[in-house]
Scaffold this motif. Structure first.
Motif, PDB file in Angstrom:
ATOM      1  N   SER A 188     -22.301 -42.859 -51.812  1.00 39.35           N
ATOM      2  CA  SER A 188     -23.572 -42.804 -52.532  1.00 39.35           C
ATOM      3  C   SER A 188     -23.604 -43.938 -53.546  1.00 39.35           C
ATOM      4  O   SER A 188     -22.577 -44.503 -53.911  1.00 39.35           O
ATOM      5  CB  SER A 188     -23.739 -41.450 -53.211  1.00 39.35           C
ATOM      6  OG  SER A 188     -22.696 -41.230 -54.150  1.00 39.35           O
TER       7      SER A 188
ATOM      8  N   LYS B 266     -26.728 -41.318 -43.033  1.00 39.09           N
ATOM      9  CA  LYS B 266     -26.168 -40.427 -44.048  1.00 39.09           C
ATOM     10  C   LYS B 266     -25.073 -41.103 -44.873  1.00 39.09           C
ATOM     11  O   LYS B 266     -24.457 -40.461 -45.724  1.00 39.09           O
ATOM     12  CB  LYS B 266     -25.587 -39.173 -43.389  1.00 39.09           C
ATOM     13  CG  LYS B 266     -26.617 -38.317 -42.685  1.00 39.09           C
ATOM     14  CD  LYS B 266     -25.976 -37.079 -42.068  1.00 39.09           C
ATOM     15  CE  LYS B 266     -27.001 -36.201 -41.377  1.00 39.09           C
ATOM     16  NZ  LYS B 266     -26.389 -34.997 -40.755  1.00 39.09           N
ATOM     17  N   ASN B 267     -24.815 -42.381 -44.608  1.00 35.91           N
ATOM     18  CA  ASN B 267     -23.742 -43.109 -45.306  1.00 35.91           C
ATOM     19  C   ASN B 267     -22.431 -42.330 -45.272  1.00 35.91           C
ATOM     20  O   ASN B 267     -21.732 -42.208 -46.287  1.00 35.91           O
ATOM     21  CB  ASN B 267     -24.146 -43.405 -46.757  1.00 35.91           C
ATOM     22  CG  ASN B 267     -25.298 -44.376 -46.841  1.00 35.91           C
ATOM     23  OD1 ASN B 267     -25.372 -45.344 -46.094  1.00 35.91           O
ATOM     24  ND2 ASN B 267     -26.237 -44.102 -47.736  1.00 35.91           N
TER      25      ASN B 267
END
Length: 116
Positions: A24, A74-75
């Motif tokens: 993130s 979604k990394n």
């Protein structure tokens, strides 16, 4: 960039575990996500990594047993570990390499213990 890894644990030899790592933060550039591991008294070594375009690299010791994958939307990067051996016992670290800045980011590490 922050990395949150999960999925470690204890398993008997021959068993399986799946690690996950979510990235993130400021993720805008081309990057490589992967996994390293560090056993007690040893250096941290690459297990597997994968570019966003799908290029994959594996350590010889895990080829044929581990599978890395990622969900770019979604990394998230995954490491499916099958046919685990006691030698796979280590702390596994998620890694994010930003190719634009050449900066490395590391997750907190998750312990994998394989009993014989």
């Amino acid at each position: 960039v922050q990395l949150q890894a999960s999925g470690g644990g204890t398993v008997q030899a021959g068993g399986s575990l799946r690690l996950s790592c979510v990235a993130s933060g400021s993720i805008f550039s081309v990057n490589v996500m992967g996994w390293y591991r560090q056993a007690p008294g040893k250096q941290r070594d690459l297990v597997a990594d994968m570019t966003g375009g799908g290029n994959i690299k594996y350590a010889e010791a895990v080829k044929g047993r581990f599978t890395i994958s990622r969900d770019n939307a979604k990394n998230t990067v995954y490491l499916q570990m099958d046919s685990l051996k006691p030698d796979d016992t280590a702390v596994y670290f998620c890694n994010f390499f930003d190719m634009a800045t050449a900066l490395d980011y590391w997750g907190q590490g998750t312990l994998v213990t394989v009993s014989s």
